[in-house]
Design an enzyme around this catalytic site. Structure first.
Site, PDB file in Angstrom:
ATOM      1  N   GLN A  20      36.939  22.259  93.594  1.00 20.59           N
ATOM      2  CA  GLN A  20      36.141  22.620  92.423  1.00 20.59           C
ATOM      3  C   GLN A  20      34.716  22.887  92.900  1.00 20.59           C
ATOM      4  O   GLN A  20      34.097  22.038  93.538  1.00 20.59           O
ATOM      5  CB  GLN A  20      36.148  21.508  91.379  1.00 20.59           C
ATOM      6  CG  GLN A  20      35.445  21.922  90.092  1.00 20.59           C
ATOM      7  CD  GLN A  20      35.285  20.776  89.109  1.00 20.59           C
ATOM      8  OE1 GLN A  20      34.460  19.894  89.322  1.00 20.59           O
ATOM      9  NE2 GLN A  20      36.068  20.804  88.046  1.00 20.59           N
ATOM     10  N   ARG A  33      37.168  25.972  84.814  1.00 18.31           N
ATOM     11  CA  ARG A  33      37.177  24.807  83.933  1.00 18.31           C
ATOM     12  C   ARG A  33      36.138  24.978  82.838  1.00 18.31           C
ATOM     13  O   ARG A  33      34.984  25.321  83.109  1.00 18.31           O
ATOM     14  CB  ARG A  33      36.905  23.514  84.701  1.00 18.31           C
ATOM     15  CG  ARG A  33      37.358  22.288  83.888  1.00 18.31           C
ATOM     16  CD  ARG A  33      37.243  20.998  84.633  1.00 18.31           C
ATOM     17  NE  ARG A  33      38.223  20.041  84.127  1.00 18.31           N
ATOM     18  CZ  ARG A  33      38.078  18.732  84.176  1.00 18.31           C
ATOM     19  NH1 ARG A  33      37.001  18.191  84.715  1.00 18.31           N
ATOM     20  NH2 ARG A  33      39.021  17.933  83.716  1.00 18.31           N
ATOM     21  N   TYR A  58      27.219  21.379  82.688  1.00 15.84           N
ATOM     22  CA  TYR A  58      26.609  21.738  83.968  1.00 15.84           C
ATOM     23  C   TYR A  58      26.202  23.217  83.939  1.00 15.84           C
ATOM     24  O   TYR A  58      26.288  23.878  82.905  1.00 15.84           O
ATOM     25  CB  TYR A  58      27.552  21.374  85.109  1.00 15.84           C
ATOM     26  CG  TYR A  58      27.793  19.884  85.181  1.00 15.84           C
ATOM     27  CD1 TYR A  58      26.738  19.003  85.408  1.00 15.84           C
ATOM     28  CD2 TYR A  58      29.055  19.346  84.961  1.00 15.84           C
ATOM     29  CE1 TYR A  58      26.945  17.626  85.428  1.00 15.84           C
ATOM     30  CE2 TYR A  58      29.268  17.969  84.975  1.00 15.84           C
ATOM     31  CZ  TYR A  58      28.207  17.119  85.216  1.00 15.84           C
ATOM     32  OH  TYR A  58      28.406  15.759  85.224  1.00 15.84           O
ATOM     33  N   HIS A  61      31.373  20.714  80.707  1.00 17.42           N
ATOM     34  CA  HIS A  61      30.697  19.412  80.644  1.00 17.42           C
ATOM     35  C   HIS A  61      29.176  19.479  80.688  1.00 17.42           C
ATOM     36  O   HIS A  61      28.516  18.491  81.022  1.00 17.42           O
ATOM     37  CB  HIS A  61      31.206  18.502  81.772  1.00 17.42           C
ATOM     38  CG  HIS A  61      32.683  18.337  81.770  1.00 17.42           C
ATOM     39  ND1 HIS A  61      33.368  17.781  82.831  1.00 17.42           N
ATOM     40  CD2 HIS A  61      33.635  18.680  80.852  1.00 17.42           C
ATOM     41  CE1 HIS A  61      34.675  17.776  82.563  1.00 17.42           C
ATOM     42  NE2 HIS A  61      34.844  18.323  81.361  1.00 17.42           N
ATOM     43  N   GLY A  69      44.135  12.237  85.491  1.00 17.99           N
ATOM     44  CA  GLY A  69      42.933  11.714  86.128  1.00 17.99           C
ATOM     45  C   GLY A  69      43.045  10.250  86.500  1.00 17.99           C
ATOM     46  O   GLY A  69      43.629   9.887  87.516  1.00 17.99           O
ATOM     47  N   ARG A  70      42.500   9.376  85.635  1.00 17.62           N
ATOM     48  CA  ARG A  70      42.427   7.946  85.975  1.00 17.62           C
ATOM     49  C   ARG A  70      43.803   7.320  86.232  1.00 17.62           C
ATOM     50  O   ARG A  70      43.920   6.372  87.021  1.00 17.62           O
ATOM     51  CB  ARG A  70      41.729   7.189  84.843  1.00 17.62           C
ATOM     52  CG  ARG A  70      40.241   7.480  84.737  1.00 17.62           C
ATOM     53  CD  ARG A  70      39.676   7.008  83.402  1.00 17.62           C
ATOM     54  NE  ARG A  70      40.296   7.734  82.307  1.00 17.62           N
ATOM     55  CZ  ARG A  70      40.833   7.164  81.218  1.00 17.62           C
ATOM     56  NH1 ARG A  70      40.806   5.843  81.082  1.00 17.62           N
ATOM     57  NH2 ARG A  70      41.364   7.890  80.276  1.00 17.62           N
ATOM     58  N   HIS A 123      33.494  25.255  88.136  1.00 13.02           N
ATOM     59  CA  HIS A 123      33.181  24.228  87.138  1.00 13.02           C
ATOM     60  C   HIS A 123      32.264  24.835  86.080  1.00 13.02           C
ATOM     61  O   HIS A 123      31.046  24.914  86.252  1.00 13.02           O
ATOM     62  CB  HIS A 123      32.515  23.036  87.811  1.00 13.02           C
ATOM     63  CG  HIS A 123      32.504  21.790  86.965  1.00 13.02           C
ATOM     64  ND1 HIS A 123      32.692  21.798  85.596  1.00 13.02           N
ATOM     65  CD2 HIS A 123      32.334  20.473  87.299  1.00 13.02           C
ATOM     66  CE1 HIS A 123      32.634  20.566  85.128  1.00 13.02           C
ATOM     67  NE2 HIS A 123      32.418  19.745  86.143  1.00 13.02           N
TER      68      HIS A 123
END
Length: 372
Positions: free
Chosen positions: A109, A229, A181, A179, A339-340, A176
């Site tokens: 990414q 993304r 950015y 979010h 993810g987690r 990316h």
């Protein structure tokens, strides 16, 4: 777990997915998660082992943590990996080779944090935060608005990173654009107050992102796919919206798809929530329906708590994925990013595919403190 459920898991998730020259052996991706374990921006053997364990555990496609492009204001930590420089690229080549040896596919990414950069932070301590309009996500003055030269430099740095990724053996790249950015700062009206060709209506706000996509597409071969993304939410601004209607989303997606996006990775905090009224489609579902491009969904897959709680020390228990399977069977999206749950248990894919979900380890926030 019944044999019917086990068969359903396998039939839905074990199908290969191919885009351009990339083939994932199944529909399970590892979501990009910043881990801060690359001192000096160089991923070491421990990073290679971390990703390789997930590929051994059955992940089809690894999407790496965000990696900084070669621009002085791109980053805000010297423990987040770079995607430039001989030392960092050598480390990433080792990561890609290690993942490939165990049957996984992998894409990096590529990331620029934009105006969210902490002033005075490494890796370039005197680099000024930059963004579309010199304001923070909260609308307060911060950094400076990017000049035409700044835009060109960043576009070129993304293209150089994409070319480097192909050269050292990766299977594609993800840009990316989510979010809050840099790329997303241009897409969102809340942070883009420009009055030139890169600001104003939705189409103008997509111009910077589309030029990055087009430059990356020109820098790589036809076999090399570009993932993008995107998200509605921003860090600490969870109610933000790029598009409030399907029509606005269409206006946003069209320039990006035309510029060369092959797959959209639609980031949500809870994958099961509908994106717009009068439909149960989530964001990835709407993006696929509107753009015609394959999509990746993400957001609390296999866990009962969403990601932001982890940073407050909250653990999450294992949950079922019946709703996810329902949606995949309806062709709402093409892949699911985990993810987690993969931080907690690298064997999550293999256990899920063979129906051994009762053996999946739950997520504990303490796990974020080590690269295991």
């Amino acid at each position: 777990m019944t044999d019917v459920t086990k068969t359903r898991n396998a039939d839905t998730l074990a199908r290969p997915f191919t885009v351009r020259g990339l083939t994932s052996r199944n529909r399970i991706a590892m979501a990009p998660m910043t881990r801060n374990f690359s001192p000096g921006g160089v991923p070491g053997r421990d990073v290679a082992d971390y990703y390789t364990r997930r590929a051994v555990g059955g992940v089809g496609l690894i999407i790496t943590e965000g990696t900084y492009i070669d621009h002085e204001s791109a980053g805000t930590s010297d423990r987040v990996p770079r995607f430039h420089g001989q030392d960092a690229l050598a480390g990433w080549a080792d990561v890609a080779d290690s993942v490939h040896r165990v049957g996984g596919a992998i894409i990096p990414q590529l990331w620029h944090v934009g105006v969210t950069r902490t002033e005075g932070a490494p890796p370039v301590v005197d680099a000024e935060p930059v963004g579309p309009s010199g304001v923070s996500l909260a609308g307060e003055p911060k950094g400076r608005a990017m000049t035409r030269k700044d835009l060109d430099d960043v576009i070129g740095a993304f293209a150089d990173a994409a070319a480097a990724a192909e050269r050292i053996g990766f299977d594609g790249v993800e840009l990316h654009g989510a979010h809050g950015y840099l790329i997303d700062q241009f897409l969102w009206a809340g942070s883009n107050r420009r009055t030139d060709a890169y600001g104003g209506d939705i189409v103008a706000r997509t111009r910077f992102a589309a030029e990055i996509v087009a430059a990356c597409r020109a820098a790589v071969s036809d076999a090399f796919p570009l993932f993008f993304r995107m998200s509605q939410w921003k860090m600490n601004t969870y109610d933000a919206k790029l598009a409030r209607t399907p029509g606005e989303l269409d206006t946003l997606l069209t320039p990006l798809a035309e510029a060369g996006v092959d797959v959209f990775h639609a980031s949500t905090r809870r994958y099961w929530l509908p994106e717009f009224d009068d439909s149960d489609l989530n964001l990835a579902g709407w993006v696929k329906k509107i753009s015609g491009r394959p999509t990746v969904t993400v957001g609390s897959v296999g866990l009962d708590g969403e990601f932001s709680g982890a940073f407050r020390g909250n653990d999450s228990a294992v949950t079922g994925i019946d709703d996810l399977l329902d949606r995949m069977e309806r062709d709402e999206f093409d892949m699911v990013a985990v993810g987690r749950a993969l931080i907690a248990d690298p064997e999550w894919p293999r256990k899920t595919l063979r129906g051994s979900t009762e053996d999946i380890a739950p997520f504990a926030a303490e796990m974020l403190k080590s690269l295991r």
